[in-house]
Design an enzyme around this catalytic site. Structure first.
Site, PDB file in Angstrom:
ATOM      1  N   ARG A   1     -41.676 -50.946 -32.667  1.00 17.10           N
ATOM      2  CA  ARG A   1     -40.254 -50.479 -32.793  1.00 17.10           C
ATOM      3  C   ARG A   1     -39.499 -50.808 -33.988  1.00 17.10           C
ATOM      4  O   ARG A   1     -39.794 -51.636 -34.674  1.00 17.10           O
ATOM      5  CB  ARG A   1     -39.541 -51.492 -31.533  1.00 17.10           C
ATOM      6  CG  ARG A   1     -38.193 -50.814 -31.067  1.00 17.10           C
ATOM      7  CD  ARG A   1     -37.795 -51.854 -30.150  1.00 17.10           C
ATOM      8  NE  ARG A   1     -37.599 -53.346 -30.710  1.00 17.10           N
ATOM      9  CZ  ARG A   1     -36.631 -54.162 -30.196  1.00 17.10           C
ATOM     10  NH1 ARG A   1     -35.937 -53.815 -28.709  1.00 17.10           N
ATOM     11  NH2 ARG A   1     -36.361 -55.441 -30.496  1.00 17.10           N
TER      12      ARG A   1
ATOM     13  N   TYR B   1     -25.822 -60.211 -32.765  1.00 13.26           N
ATOM     14  CA  TYR B   1     -27.027 -60.736 -33.677  1.00 13.26           C
ATOM     15  C   TYR B   1     -27.865 -59.446 -34.449  1.00 13.26           C
ATOM     16  O   TYR B   1     -28.733 -59.675 -34.961  1.00 13.26           O
ATOM     17  CB  TYR B   1     -27.627 -61.981 -33.421  1.00 13.26           C
ATOM     18  CG  TYR B   1     -28.313 -61.952 -31.984  1.00 13.26           C
ATOM     19  CD1 TYR B   1     -29.458 -61.270 -31.489  1.00 13.26           C
ATOM     20  CD2 TYR B   1     -27.567 -62.727 -30.919  1.00 13.26           C
ATOM     21  CE1 TYR B   1     -29.764 -60.936 -30.405  1.00 13.26           C
ATOM     22  CE2 TYR B   1     -28.381 -62.749 -29.607  1.00 13.26           C
ATOM     23  CZ  TYR B   1     -29.268 -61.921 -29.191  1.00 13.26           C
ATOM     24  OH  TYR B   1     -29.807 -61.893 -28.010  1.00 13.26           O
ATOM     25  N   LYS B   2     -27.521 -58.361 -33.559  1.00 15.79           N
ATOM     26  CA  LYS B   2     -28.364 -57.112 -33.818  1.00 15.79           C
ATOM     27  C   LYS B   2     -27.296 -56.385 -34.945  1.00 15.79           C
ATOM     28  O   LYS B   2     -27.370 -56.884 -36.307  1.00 15.79           O
ATOM     29  CB  LYS B   2     -28.554 -56.234 -32.892  1.00 15.79           C
ATOM     30  CG  LYS B   2     -29.500 -57.243 -31.674  1.00 15.79           C
ATOM     31  CD  LYS B   2     -29.733 -56.365 -30.417  1.00 15.79           C
ATOM     32  CE  LYS B   2     -30.277 -57.034 -29.269  1.00 15.79           C
ATOM     33  NZ  LYS B   2     -31.658 -57.486 -29.621  1.00 15.79           N
TER      34      LYS B   2
ATOM     35  N   PHE C   1     -33.153 -54.092 -19.924  1.00 16.22           N
ATOM     36  CA  PHE C   1     -33.500 -55.038 -20.748  1.00 16.22           C
ATOM     37  C   PHE C   1     -33.589 -56.274 -19.637  1.00 16.22           C
ATOM     38  O   PHE C   1     -32.676 -56.325 -18.680  1.00 16.22           O
ATOM     39  CB  PHE C   1     -32.554 -55.672 -21.869  1.00 16.22           C
ATOM     40  CG  PHE C   1     -33.072 -56.750 -22.408  1.00 16.22           C
ATOM     41  CD1 PHE C   1     -34.100 -56.546 -23.432  1.00 16.22           C
ATOM     42  CD2 PHE C   1     -32.698 -57.983 -22.150  1.00 16.22           C
ATOM     43  CE1 PHE C   1     -34.742 -57.727 -24.036  1.00 16.22           C
ATOM     44  CE2 PHE C   1     -33.159 -59.107 -22.810  1.00 16.22           C
ATOM     45  CZ  PHE C   1     -34.130 -58.933 -23.965  1.00 16.22           C
TER      46      PHE C   1
ATOM     47  N   ASP D   1     -23.856 -52.486 -21.267  1.00 17.12           N
ATOM     48  CA  ASP D   1     -24.435 -53.577 -22.151  1.00 17.12           C
ATOM     49  C   ASP D   1     -24.728 -52.820 -23.438  1.00 17.12           C
ATOM     50  O   ASP D   1     -25.477 -51.820 -23.502  1.00 17.12           O
ATOM     51  CB  ASP D   1     -25.818 -54.079 -21.644  1.00 17.12           C
ATOM     52  CG  ASP D   1     -26.492 -54.815 -22.435  1.00 17.12           C
ATOM     53  OD1 ASP D   1     -26.360 -54.947 -23.745  1.00 17.12           O
ATOM     54  OD2 ASP D   1     -27.340 -55.728 -22.003  1.00 17.12           O
TER      55      ASP D   1
END
Lengths: 402, 402
Positions: free
Chosen positions: B378, B229-230, B135, B204
């Site tokens: 996605r 937050y995922k 990322f 990560d």
């Protein structure tokens, strides 16, 4: 009723900012305060809750997050919140739009600002000065910034700071108002002195923004940081902000180049290319709920001039000192806060041998200030929601406790 | 009703996690979705709102901030929130208590972790490896960390990472699940390979925590970071977290030594003396409102095993791929996500030439996934609130759009 209490009533009646009090929740917590009216003199640590906040936060949670979910990043303006809220803070610190972003803690912003300043100062300068009485985190972070940029840190007394800055100085980090004594430092003169030596200045506005005019642009400040949970009433741990003067933005080289400061954040490119403008100070995903509270809280300032707030702040602290002198036995406390208006922030610090126990008892009686080790009673005065009767009452309760 | 739709109903009826759906708000925003039922497949970007959050946040705002104000730092447990919430996340990533603190963004935590790892690796190691498809923010921040610690950064393909690590390697930063393809990397094997070369590994966990077992302690991971937050549903921009294995804590040397990581934060001492334990990863004042939402959101996990979540996640993505194969014309999309369970996260990525327009239309029809440039659709699968009927419906709508 004492003469001072009568004076307080007259001053409140003449106060053009008095009506702003309605925009804050000032109920005392009934289980502790002897008197439900309480006096909150800790707004320099955590500002009171603006009445507009709960409904706005509830809407962001239930509708923007709960219903729109991911779409809110675009449709509810989440993505632009750091710059948009920065522009709401800008007029309060004398900055034109486009120079402030909100996000991260004050400490993290001190790191960005100090490293950024050292890099802007260029080669051949390897020293960072900090004011000797700095709020500790500024000193700790400046030391880390120095270690990671090949510099050394030198704490200097404020009175000799202008002389200490020299050809090796890259950056100078100064607290605008000393958190302990409430002393206001001379931002225009010190900024000029630092810049005359070819260094950059970073001002920490935590204890001044929202309490007095700062004039960042007018005085040509280079960089500044500040928190938003004191005189800006943004809520516990509300995000801090970073100011990078427009003239420095193109060369500002952040040590925390996160995807939010990329020119094309959703391009997902492996190479970092920084965006222009204030956004360059962003790092990661903004904490939207804390930002939402802050944004609603800043609505209180609509139509309010910082100059009027400053005038009332000085009147409040003057009146508090007058009441303390009248009510408290001579010699029981020592005033640490400068009497000179030009050197006074929006708080009063009193030295008192048994300060910890005294503050505990004050809080039990509903007068909430705070204690700073080893012997300081600290009282913050937020002109937006405090009146002169509050001040008179606080001094009276203090005298009773002492 | 198609065979797959019938199968979906049967699978939902047998799903022991199905009742958890009631703990989330899943109303569609009525102005966009053609069908009010909607299917939210973007929980890998922003998790849905847990029903427990609004009331808890409202209480923190109105009572803890509004009434108790400054006293809440001690009386409402604000001060300890970063460690307390870290300990709620710990079991979800296989960590014993006392090793995780919540706070700051993922990017800021990557900086702490990578610099911390380089310093733990000691002298003579001057290279940081990152996975080539990282990322982007991880790569940007690792590059900054390298620049500030005298290291260089080398991106390496995941397949050759175990061979690339060598005697000069200080730290290796790896995304547990690739954000684009959904590929799950082999944490035990890679951790062992990195450590065999004498380097430290930083994982990560943004796209894995809350979706599958991580086993930080069991596999001897050195450091890790992740967002909340995922799959942890903490809300937009909820604070991230930092894991420092207990064996490294005493030597962990943070590049962001804020006052919150001082052994005596209220001692206001000029010298920085770091606190022991996970708290050493703290920096500045924690953002309490965002933390409050996260803490309430984590209550959903009470009594839920990550293993059961993982089993359902694989069943959901298997079923989605089966439905896509059955419904979508052959050759119209290419599956980027590994079919091998051991290499699959909790998302499915499909390559599709006109992905941007296709996703726009899907969202219009209430099937919310996201688009990642240049050509990826996605879809994230959160087992806590998604069922098999949702999955079948999403594939059907996708086929209609295509």
């Amino acid at each position: 009723m004492s003469d001072l209490a009568i004076r307080a009533g007259e001053l409140d009646a003449a106060d053009e900012l008095a009506k702003l009090r309605e925009q804050f929740v000032l109920d005392a917590a009934s289980d502790h305060a002897a008197d439900a009216a309480g006096v909150y003199l800790d707004g320099n640590s955590l500002g009171a809750l603006p009445t507009a906040v709960p409904a706005h936060v509830a809407d962001v949670v239930a509708r923007e997050w709960g219903q729109l979910r991911i779409r809110s990043w675009t449709e509810s303006g989440w993505w632009e919140a750091p710059e948009r809220i920065g522009d709401l803070i800008a007029p309060l610190v004398g900055a034109a739009p486009g120079q402030i972003v909100v996000g991260d803690s004050t400490s993290v912003n001190v790191f960005k600002a100090v490293v950024g300043a050292v890099r802007l100062a260029g080669e051949g300068r390897d020293e960072i000065l900090v004011d000797e009485g700095t709020f500790p985190t500024d000193g700790y972070i400046a030391t880390s910034a120095a270690r990671m940029t090949g510099c050394t840190v030198r704490p200097v007394p404020m009175d000799s700071l202008a002389d200490a800055v020299g050809p090796r100085t890259a950056a100078v980090l100064i607290n605008h108002v000393d958190y302990r004594s409430g002393r206001l430092h001379d931002l225009p003169a010190l900024t000029a002195a630092v810049q005359a030596a070819g260094a950059l200045v970073v001002w920490d506005l935590c204890h001044s923004a929202g309490a007095l005019p700062v004039g960042l642009d007018a005085h040509g400040v280079d960089l500044a940081v500040g928190c938003t949970y004191k005189f800006l009433n943004g809520g516990p741990g509300a995000p801090a902000y970073l100011y990078v003067a427009a003239r420095h933005q193109a060369a500002f080289d952040s040590p925390l180049p996160g995807w939010n400061s990329h020119v094309e954040p959703f391009g997902m490119r492996p190479e970092f290319v920084p965006v222009d403008g204030a956004r360059r100070g962003r790092v990661g995903t903004p904490d939207i709920l804390s930002m939402a509270a802050l944004e609603a809280a800043l609505g209180v300032w609509d139509g309010v001039s910082v100059e009027a707030v400053r005038a009332k702040s000085l009147a409040l602290t003057d009146f508090f000192l007058e009441c303390v002198q009248a009510y408290v036995p001579a010699g029981r406390v020592t005033v640490l806060t400068p009497l000179d208006h030009a050197a006074r922030g929006s708080q009063v610090a009193l030295r008192c041998a048994d300060a910890s126990a005294v503050m505990e008892e004050l809080i039990r009686r509903g007068v909430v200030g705070d204690f700073r080790a080893p012997d300081v009673l600290r009282f913050g005065f937020t002109p937006l929601y405090l009146g002169f009767a509050d001040v008179e009452r606080a001094a009276r309760v203090l005298a009773e406790v002492l």
